[in-house]
Each structure stands twice: as structure tokens, then as C-alpha cells.
Design a protein around this motif. Structure first.
Motif, mmCIF file in Angstrom:
data_model
loop_
_atom_site.group_PDB
_atom_site.id
_atom_site.type_symbol
_atom_site.label_atom_id
_atom_site.label_comp_id
_atom_site.label_asym_id
_atom_site.label_seq_id
_atom_site.Cartn_x
_atom_site.Cartn_y
_atom_site.Cartn_z
ATOM 1 N N LEU A 1 0.811 -1.224 0.000
ATOM 2 C CA LEU A 1 0.000 0.000 0.000
ATOM 3 C C LEU A 1 0.851 1.284 0.000
ATOM 4 C CD1 LEU A 1 -3.221 -0.519 2.164
ATOM 5 C CD2 LEU A 1 -3.045 0.217 -0.213
ATOM 6 N N PRO A 2 1.937 1.354 0.798
ATOM 7 C CA PRO A 2 2.761 2.583 0.741
ATOM 8 C C PRO A 2 3.326 2.878 -0.650
ATOM 9 C CG PRO A 2 3.215 1.381 2.750
ATOM 10 C CD PRO A 2 2.359 0.484 1.919
ATOM 11 N N PRO A 3 3.965 1.899 -1.334
ATOM 12 C CA PRO A 3 4.430 2.222 -2.693
ATOM 13 C C PRO A 3 3.283 2.452 -3.671
ATOM 14 C CG PRO A 3 4.886 -0.081 -2.153
ATOM 15 C CD PRO A 3 4.489 0.592 -0.891
ATOM 16 N N LEU A 4 2.134 1.809 -3.462
ATOM 17 C CA LEU A 4 0.992 2.088 -4.327
ATOM 18 C C LEU A 4 0.508 3.523 -4.148
ATOM 19 C CD1 LEU A 4 -1.258 -1.127 -4.229
ATOM 20 C CD2 LEU A 4 0.264 -0.327 -6.053
ATOM 21 N N THR A 5 0.627 4.035 -2.929
ATOM 22 C CA THR A 5 0.282 5.443 -2.697
ATOM 23 C C THR A 5 1.160 6.351 -3.542
ATOM 24 O OG1 THR A 5 -0.422 4.969 -0.425
ATOM 25 C CG2 THR A 5 0.112 7.255 -0.951
ATOM 26 N N SER A 6 2.443 6.046 -3.591
ATOM 27 C CA SER A 6 3.369 6.846 -4.407
ATOM 28 C C SER A 6 2.990 6.779 -5.881
ATOM 29 C CB SER A 6 4.801 6.355 -4.214
ATOM 30 O OG SER A 6 5.226 6.549 -2.881
ATOM 31 N N GLU A 7 2.582 5.594 -6.353
ATOM 32 C CA GLU A 7 2.181 5.462 -7.750
ATOM 33 C C GLU A 7 0.907 6.238 -8.033
ATOM 34 O OE1 GLU A 7 4.129 4.368 -9.880
ATOM 35 O OE2 GLU A 7 5.563 3.444 -8.529
ATOM 36 N N PHE A 8 -0.012 6.272 -7.063
ATOM 37 C CA PHE A 8 -1.243 7.042 -7.230
ATOM 38 C C PHE A 8 -0.917 8.527 -7.330
ATOM 39 C CE2 PHE A 8 -5.863 7.504 -5.490
ATOM 40 C CZ PHE A 8 -6.231 8.061 -6.703
ATOM 41 N N LEU A 9 0.000 8.992 -6.481
ATOM 42 C CA LEU A 9 0.423 10.390 -6.558
ATOM 43 C C LEU A 9 1.113 10.681 -7.893
ATOM 44 C CD1 LEU A 9 1.885 10.880 -2.953
ATOM 45 C CD2 LEU A 9 -0.372 11.549 -3.798
ATOM 46 N N ASN A 10 1.885 9.726 -8.366
ATOM 47 C CA ASN A 10 2.586 9.918 -9.641
ATOM 48 C C ASN A 10 1.619 10.054 -10.805
ATOM 49 O OD1 ASN A 10 5.198 9.928 -8.657
ATOM 50 N ND2 ASN A 10 5.463 7.718 -8.840
ATOM 51 N N ILE A 11 0.550 9.255 -10.787
ATOM 52 C CA ILE A 11 -0.376 9.308 -11.923
ATOM 53 C C ILE A 11 -1.129 10.630 -11.936
ATOM 54 C CG2 ILE A 11 -2.488 8.312 -10.933
ATOM 55 C CD1 ILE A 11 -2.672 6.543 -13.432
ATOM 56 N N ILE A 12 -1.366 11.205 -10.752
ATOM 57 C CA ILE A 12 -1.995 12.532 -10.696
ATOM 58 C C ILE A 12 -1.061 13.572 -11.305
ATOM 59 C CG2 ILE A 12 -2.815 14.356 -9.163
ATOM 60 C CD1 ILE A 12 -3.743 12.160 -7.240
ATOM 61 N N LYS A 13 0.211 13.501 -10.938
ATOM 62 C CA LYS A 13 1.172 14.467 -11.476
ATOM 63 C C LYS A 13 1.444 14.210 -12.958
ATOM 64 C CE LYS A 13 3.926 13.385 -8.096
ATOM 65 N NZ LYS A 13 5.114 13.282 -7.203
ATOM 66 N N ASN A 14 1.520 12.938 -13.338
ATOM 67 C CA ASN A 14 1.801 12.610 -14.738
ATOM 68 C C ASN A 14 0.666 12.996 -15.673
ATOM 69 O OD1 ASN A 14 4.329 11.565 -14.154
ATOM 70 N ND2 ASN A 14 3.600 9.448 -13.984
ATOM 71 N N SER A 15 -0.534 13.182 -15.125
ATOM 72 C CA SER A 15 -1.663 13.568 -15.980
ATOM 73 C C SER A 15 -1.421 14.920 -16.635
ATOM 74 C CB SER A 15 -2.955 13.616 -15.157
ATOM 75 O OG SER A 15 -2.906 14.643 -14.176
ATOM 76 N N SER A 16 -0.511 15.714 -16.092
ATOM 77 C CA SER A 16 -0.212 17.022 -16.688
ATOM 78 C C SER A 16 0.402 16.887 -18.079
ATOM 79 C CB SER A 16 0.732 17.815 -15.777
ATOM 80 O OG SER A 16 1.976 17.149 -15.623
ATOM 81 N N VAL A 17 1.000 15.724 -18.367
ATOM 82 C CA VAL A 17 1.584 15.508 -19.696
ATOM 83 C C VAL A 17 0.498 15.527 -20.773
ATOM 84 C CG1 VAL A 17 2.922 13.874 -21.098
ATOM 85 C CG2 VAL A 17 3.489 14.195 -18.693
ATOM 86 N N ALA A 18 -0.748 15.258 -20.380
ATOM 87 C CA ALA A 18 -1.845 15.209 -21.351
ATOM 88 C C ALA A 18 -2.128 16.565 -21.988
ATOM 89 C CB ALA A 18 -3.108 14.672 -20.682
ATOM 90 N N LEU A 19 -1.583 17.641 -21.434
ATOM 91 C CA LEU A 19 -1.785 18.953 -22.063
ATOM 92 C C LEU A 19 -1.163 18.988 -23.458
ATOM 93 C CD1 LEU A 19 0.910 21.067 -22.121
ATOM 94 C CD2 LEU A 19 0.602 20.897 -19.675
ATOM 95 N N THR A 20 -0.174 18.120 -23.699
ATOM 96 C CA THR A 20 0.502 18.106 -24.998
ATOM 97 C C THR A 20 -0.379 17.559 -26.109
ATOM 98 O OG1 THR A 20 1.469 15.922 -24.521
ATOM 99 C CG2 THR A 20 2.767 17.858 -23.922
ATOM 100 N N ILE A 21 -1.476 16.866 -25.750
ATOM 101 C CA ILE A 21 -2.393 16.356 -26.771
ATOM 102 C C ILE A 21 -3.739 17.071 -26.716
ATOM 103 C CG2 ILE A 21 -1.289 14.091 -26.917
ATOM 104 C CD1 ILE A 21 -3.567 12.991 -25.158
ATOM 105 N N GLY A 22 -3.793 18.173 -25.976
ATOM 106 C CA GLY A 22 -4.977 19.006 -25.998
ATOM 107 C C GLY A 22 -5.970 18.812 -24.878
ATOM 108 N N LEU A 23 -5.644 18.006 -23.868
ATOM 109 C CA LEU A 23 -6.556 17.838 -22.741
ATOM 110 C C LEU A 23 -6.420 19.031 -21.803
ATOM 111 C CD1 LEU A 23 -8.606 16.001 -21.286
ATOM 112 C CD2 LEU A 23 -6.675 15.002 -20.037
ATOM 113 N N MET A 24 -7.544 19.675 -21.491
ATOM 114 C CA MET A 24 -7.502 20.868 -20.643
ATOM 115 C C MET A 24 -7.556 20.479 -19.169
ATOM 116 S SD MET A 24 -6.971 23.505 -22.418
ATOM 117 C CE MET A 24 -7.342 24.750 -21.179
#
Length: 246
Positions: free
Chosen positions: A166-189
Motif C-alpha cells: 500500500l505505501p508504494p501504491l500510494t506513491s504510484e497514485f500520486l505519480n499518476i496525478i502528477k503525470n496527468s499534466s503531460v496530457a496537455l501536450t495532446i490538448g486535454l484541458m
């Protein structure tokens, strides 16, 4: 540096004449959360499946799981985002590719799929580590009691392994929230793209990105608190997951 902060900008109307700049940020936050949660569900499902494959007796299944992990873990996320959005539709039959490109929410779907596959490879490694951290006697005892291998994983190994990781899964969950910012490059607002739009229209760069930063921090604090509560609720006495906090 002397800078006059203008936080009142968020009460002003955006160029559409209907919503305020604060509404723009909240809309971006909604897309960020929707993308992250959908991608996380996909990543968790695929990650558990691939993680289990990497612990099975069959060498071919283990190699297939490892190949999956190495493929999606070692290609940069930005490259994968472009491949899914620009290249994948061109590899499909023409009608299917045109249909995908014409979807009004194509950037959202692409971001979910990309984040799901990318993060699932990382989750798979965590699941494999969690299963291998368990004492071998637990698997043997379950099999000796007459449980099938599938039942052993479902009722014994996975419930314990998921508690451990669960602790490392928490880190992965936080990462996916931050990584979602990459979607701006394909036009997601999403949130970062919305902050960028605010600063472009209002010329308030510091305010726009400071607000976005604070929102990201608050969201991540809520996620950490929620996962810590879940970890305490699911901890079993006598297992690795019950030992103290992070």
C-alpha cells in the motif's frame, strides 16, 4: 524582487464571458481527477494481473509479464502519449482510425489509456515484490488445504501482498496525478493546461501557476491521508503491513 500579487484575477470573467478564471482552474482540476482516477483503475487492474503472471511457475508467462513491464516502463511517458494519440489511430483500419480521431473526448481517452499502461507496469513490479515478500509456506499451506492456484492467489496471496505494498501504491497514485499534466501536450484541458490558459489570457503568470501548485499539493495531501487511513484499516496483526507508519 517586488511583485504585486493580483489574486482578484480569479474572480474576473474569462474570455468566454461566462466563467471566471477560477472556474477555469476548477474545470481543469475535474479533468485531472477524472483522468487520474480512470487511469489508476486501469493501471491497478492490469498491474495486478501482470504482477501475478511474473510469479507463476510457467517460465513463458513470467517472461511475458517481464516483457510487458520492460516495454511500458522504459519508454518515456511523453513519447507514449504521442504514440497513442498520433500513431495508434494510423495503424488501425482507416474507418476505425478516423472514428477514433473524430471522438470529441479523444484526448481524455488517450490520456487514460496511456497513463493506465504506463503506470500498470510500475504497479506490476510492486505486486510481484509484495507476493515474493510473503513466506513461501503460506502458498504451500493453501495448496495443501485443497485450494487451486487461482484460489490461493485470490484468497491468500493477493490480499496479503496488497496490504504490504500500500505505501508504494500510494506513491504510484500520486505519480499518476502528477503525470496527468503531460496530457496537455495532446490538448486535454487538465489543471496544468488550465493554468497555462489563465496566464495566457490574463498575463498573471505567477498567480495562475501558484494557484495550480497549491491545488496539486492539496489534492496530494488528501490522497496521502486517505491511503494512510486505508492502510491502517486493512493492516493485519502479525503481517508486514501492520508494522508502524511510513
Amino acid at each position: 524582487m517586488h511583485y504585486n500579487w493580483n489574486w482578484a484575477i480569479f474572480r474576473e470573467l474569462s474570455p468566454d464571458g461566462v466563467h471566471t478564471y477560477w472556474d477555469t482552474l476548477m474545470s481543469g482540476l475535474a479533468w485531472t481527477l477524472a483522468t487520474s482516477l480512470a487511469g489508476w483503475i486501469m493501471a491497478l487492474a492490469l498491474g495486478v494481473l501482470v504482477g501475478v503472471l511474473r510469479t507463476l511457475p510457467s517460465p513463458w508467462l513470467r517472461r511475458a509479464g517481464t516483457a510487458y513491464v520492460e516495454l511500458f516502463r522504459n519508454i518515456p511517458l511523453l513519447v507514449q502519449m504521442f504514440l497513442w494519440f498520433f500513431v495508434a489511430p494510423e495503424l488501425l483500419p482507416r474507418a476505425a482510425g478516423d472514428w477514433l480521431k473524430a471522438l470529441p473526448n479523444a484526448p481524455f481517452l488517450t490520456a487514460v489509456v496511456c497513463l493506465g499502461f504506463f503506470t500498470s507496469a510500475r504497479v506490476a513490479v510492486q505486486v510481484t515484490a509484495g507476493i515474493e515478500a510473503l513466506a513461501g509456506g503460506q502458498k504451500l499451506a493453501a495448496l495443501a488445504l485443497g485450494l487451486t492456484r487461482r484460489q490461493t492467489y485470490r484468497h491468500v496471496l493477493l490480499p496479503l501482498a496488497l496490504r504490504i505494498i500500500l505505501p508504494p501504491l500510494t506513491s504510484e497514485f500520486l505519480n499518476i496525478i502528477k503525470n496527468s499534466s503531460v496530457a496537455l501536450t495532446i490538448g486535454l484541458m487538465e489543471l496544468t493546461a488550465s493554468a497555462r490558459a489563465v496566464q495566457e489570457f490574463s498575463f498573471q503568470v505567477f498567480e495562475a501557476f501558484s494557484a495550480a501548485t497549491l491545488i496539486y499539493v492539496l489534492v496530494n495531501i488528501v490522497v496521502v491521508a486517505g491511503m494512510a487511513w486505508l492502510e491502517r484499516r486493512l493492516a493485519l496483526p502479525g503481517t508486514l503491513a501492520s508494522g508502524g507508519g511510513r
